[in-house]
Write an enzyme that holds these catalytic residues in place. Structure first.
Site, PDB file in Angstrom:
ATOM      1  N   SER A 122       0.846  -1.185   0.000  1.00  0.00           N
ATOM      2  CA  SER A 122       0.000   0.000   0.000  1.00  0.00           C
ATOM      3  C   SER A 122       0.883   1.238   0.000  1.00  0.00           C
ATOM      4  O   SER A 122       1.789   1.359   0.830  1.00  0.00           O
ATOM      5  CB  SER A 122      -0.903   0.000   1.235  1.00  0.00           C
ATOM      6  OG  SER A 122      -1.790   1.096   1.208  1.00  0.00           O
ATOM      7  N   ALA A 123       0.639   2.146  -0.950  1.00  0.00           N
ATOM      8  CA  ALA A 123       1.425   3.377  -1.058  1.00  0.00           C
ATOM      9  C   ALA A 123       0.477   4.553  -1.268  1.00  0.00           C
ATOM     10  O   ALA A 123      -0.745   4.388  -1.304  1.00  0.00           O
ATOM     11  CB  ALA A 123       2.428   3.277  -2.201  1.00  0.00           C
ATOM     12  N   SER A 124       1.053   5.742  -1.442  1.00  0.00           N
ATOM     13  CA  SER A 124       0.224   6.946  -1.493  1.00  0.00           C
ATOM     14  C   SER A 124      -0.587   7.058  -2.781  1.00  0.00           C
ATOM     15  O   SER A 124      -1.613   7.727  -2.802  1.00  0.00           O
ATOM     16  CB  SER A 124       1.105   8.191  -1.332  1.00  0.00           C
ATOM     17  OG  SER A 124       2.119   8.203  -2.302  1.00  0.00           O
ATOM     18  N   ILE A 125      -0.154   6.417  -3.844  1.00  0.00           N
ATOM     19  CA  ILE A 125      -0.876   6.481  -5.122  1.00  0.00           C
ATOM     20  C   ILE A 125      -1.768   5.267  -5.307  1.00  0.00           C
ATOM     21  O   ILE A 125      -2.922   5.379  -5.721  1.00  0.00           O
ATOM     22  CB  ILE A 125       0.103   6.586  -6.311  1.00  0.00           C
ATOM     23  CG1 ILE A 125       0.989   7.825  -6.174  1.00  0.00           C
ATOM     24  CG2 ILE A 125      -0.667   6.625  -7.635  1.00  0.00           C
ATOM     25  CD1 ILE A 125       0.261   9.132  -6.268  1.00  0.00           C
ATOM     26  N   GLN A 127      -2.589   0.729  -4.433  1.00  0.00           N
ATOM     27  CA  GLN A 127      -2.569  -0.410  -3.535  1.00  0.00           C
ATOM     28  C   GLN A 127      -2.572  -1.671  -4.397  1.00  0.00           C
ATOM     29  O   GLN A 127      -3.273  -1.740  -5.401  1.00  0.00           O
ATOM     30  CB  GLN A 127      -3.808  -0.352  -2.638  1.00  0.00           C
ATOM     31  CG  GLN A 127      -3.772  -1.249  -1.435  1.00  0.00           C
ATOM     32  CD  GLN A 127      -4.765  -0.791  -0.375  1.00  0.00           C
ATOM     33  OE1 GLN A 127      -4.544   0.189   0.315  1.00  0.00           O
ATOM     34  NE2 GLN A 127      -5.871  -1.520  -0.238  1.00  0.00           N
ATOM     35  N   VAL A 128      -1.785  -2.677  -4.010  1.00  0.00           N
ATOM     36  CA  VAL A 128      -1.647  -3.900  -4.812  1.00  0.00           C
ATOM     37  C   VAL A 128      -2.294  -5.080  -4.096  1.00  0.00           C
ATOM     38  O   VAL A 128      -2.042  -5.314  -2.904  1.00  0.00           O
ATOM     39  CB  VAL A 128      -0.162  -4.207  -5.089  1.00  0.00           C
ATOM     40  CG1 VAL A 128      -0.032  -5.486  -5.928  1.00  0.00           C
ATOM     41  CG2 VAL A 128       0.505  -3.037  -5.809  1.00  0.00           C
ATOM     42  N   LYS A 142      -2.932  -3.686  -9.362  1.00  0.00           N
ATOM     43  CA  LYS A 142      -2.577  -2.399  -8.764  1.00  0.00           C
ATOM     44  C   LYS A 142      -3.739  -1.438  -9.002  1.00  0.00           C
ATOM     45  O   LYS A 142      -4.123  -1.176 -10.145  1.00  0.00           O
ATOM     46  CB  LYS A 142      -1.298  -1.876  -9.422  1.00  0.00           C
ATOM     47  CG  LYS A 142      -0.679  -0.666  -8.756  1.00  0.00           C
ATOM     48  CD  LYS A 142       0.677  -0.357  -9.410  1.00  0.00           C
ATOM     49  CE  LYS A 142       1.360   0.826  -8.781  1.00  0.00           C
ATOM     50  NZ  LYS A 142       2.684   1.085  -9.416  1.00  0.00           N
ATOM     51  N   ASP A 275      13.645   3.424 -10.541  1.00  0.00           N
ATOM     52  CA  ASP A 275      13.542   3.253  -9.088  1.00  0.00           C
ATOM     53  C   ASP A 275      13.876   1.807  -8.707  1.00  0.00           C
ATOM     54  O   ASP A 275      13.040   1.078  -8.171  1.00  0.00           O
ATOM     55  CB  ASP A 275      12.118   3.607  -8.633  1.00  0.00           C
ATOM     56  CG  ASP A 275      12.005   3.747  -7.121  1.00  0.00           C
ATOM     57  OD1 ASP A 275      13.044   3.948  -6.473  1.00  0.00           O
ATOM     58  OD2 ASP A 275      10.880   3.650  -6.596  1.00  0.00           O
TER      59      ASP A 275
END
Length: 445
Positions: A122-125, A127-128, A142, A275
């Site tokens: 889970s990230a700011s943009i 969720q997987v 995603k 990245d």
């Protein structure tokens, strides 16, 4: 606009005041990263990091993005920004399901055989979630978070704040704050476009279509939109589980495979993973390497590739004048650069780090010193080149973790054929010859 986002403005101002940035964001005389000021800069970096953490996802991502610009931000502050973590609360699965159904135009049970309610990440943009298609194929799905509207609000506020700050503190203009914000906005837009991310994955995979040791997820386009990305699930061990990997595989072999894969993306394809941190690289069964997360990619046009290769060759040959020339052609300066002084400083870097065989060179120290020099001479490099430097630094760190006796420079040596290919524009020469032959054949016909 201020009244439209008054609540958020009030929150931002409150956080700035609490951390001592009520009236100034930086020292009004400008930031320096030399000598005794490094301690001051490190302390300032800590305060900036706390502010960004408290202000939430947009500002955390802004800090992460700014950490890729050591050419215009002092390294002590960069080191603090690199510690920012993209931690956000999970989105309830009911909201994730609603987004999937709205985007794909069908009930979720008609699309997937099953899908796990608990997210894999889970990230700011986004969720997987892991699931299976009706065909039984395992997939990673995603899904963009439904609360990303605050990001655009924050960007609008930043666009209004920065001109005011630059007006009040003219010395801050040397940090290209507007340029950083413009690049950051583009970067965020790309991260929020999952169609673009899918295309990035496919384009990168093309260069390794005949390599069974480097794997990229397959994109399921029938189940992919701008807000939902469905791809094959790569099951393995993420590189951040180093001890587990080293008990199962030879660290040097994994390091060589990973290093060669990323260097080929850069030197051969001019299209590379932007990245490559350990969470985005997976060791698959059989010691294969899998890449995931293609929201950030770097693109090197032929001119940038040639200048990069000239810089590498100049480093190998200990030619500080050629290296200075390549660096100046890569960067832009707001002031006249003293070429002789730059050559002298580069010669000192070479003396400090390059009096060893090239395969033993610590590229991390070389890149850091060159970036410090760029900051000193107010040289601004293209974003792609800075992203490249950042990716190489991450890669060097990973390689050292897997095998402390190995360096990235050692892996560059076998790829020297790409240096000749680009350095002497052999590719362009072949194209011209082939074009000329076609013209001649056409005329003779």
């Amino acid at each position: 606009m201020i009244f439209q986002h008054f609540g958020r403005y009030q929150e931002i101002v409150s956080v700035l005041i609490r951390h001592g940035f009520g009236f100034i964001l930086f020292e009004s005389k400008g930031l320096k990263s030399q000598g005794k000021n490094e301690v001051v800069m490190a302390h300032l970096g800590q305060r900036i990091r706390r502010v960004l953490n408290e202000l939430g996802p947009t500002f955390i991502k802004l800090g992460q993005f700014a950490s890729t610009r050591p050419d215009i931000i002092p390294l002590p502050i960069i080191h603090e920004l690199e510690q920012l973590q993209d931690r956000v609360p999970q989105v309830p699965f009911a909201l994730i399901s609603r987004t999937i159904e709205q985007e794909l135009g069908a009930p979720i049970q008609e699309i997937f055989q099953d899908i796990t309610p608990s997210p894999l990440a889970s990230a700011s943009i986004g969720q997987v979630h892991v699931g299976r298609l009706k065909s039984g194929a395992p997939v990673a799905v995603k899904v963009q978070r439904p609360d990303t509207g605050v990001i655009e609000t924050d960007l609008e506020i930043l666009r209004e704040i920065i001109p005011v700050v630059e007006y009040r503190f003219p010395n801050l203009k040397r940090y290209y704050l507007r340029g950083i914000l413009a690049e950051f906005s583009r970067w965020l837009q790309e991260e929020q476009d999952y169609l673009a991310e899918g295309k990035n994955a496919e384009r990168m995979a093309q260069g390794f279509s005949k390599d069974p040791h480097v794997i990229f997820p397959q994109i399921y386009w029938a189940h992919t939109t701008k807000k939902v990305l469905t791809m094959s699930y790569l099951e393995g061990i993420k590189l951040n589980e180093r001890q587990k990997i080293l008990t199962l595989y030879d660290g040097r072999t994994i390091a060589e495979l990973l290093g060669r894969a990323l260097l080929l993306q850069i030197l051969r394809d001019g299209f590379f993973h932007g990245d490559p941190h350990p969470g985005n690289i997976i060791v698959l069964s059989g010691g294969r390497i899998g890449f995931i997360d293609f929201g950030i990619v770097g693109v090197l046009n032929p001119r940038l590739k040639r200048q990069l290769l000239k810089a590498i060759l100049a480093l190998r040959r200990r030619n500080s004048q050629a290296l200075a020339g390549a660096i100046l052609r890569l960067g832009v300066s707001s002031k006249r650069v003293d070429f002789a002084s730059l050559c002298q400083d580069l010669a000192e870097i070479q003396r400090r780090h390059l009096d060893v065989p090239f395969g033993q060179v610590d590229l991390q120290k070389v890149i850091n010193d060159c970036m410090n020099l760029a900051f000193q001479y107010e040289l601004e490099f293209p974003p792609e080149f800075i992203l490249l430097g950042k990716s190489l630094l991450i890669l060097e760190g990973i390689i050292h973790e897997l095998d402390p006796s190995m360096s990235l420079a050692e892996l560059i040596k076998p790829l020297r054929r790409f240096w000749l290919w680009e350095q002497w524009s052999i590719k362009d020469w072949f194209k011209k010859v082939l074009t000329s032959k076609k013209v001649l054949n056409h005329d003779s016909g």
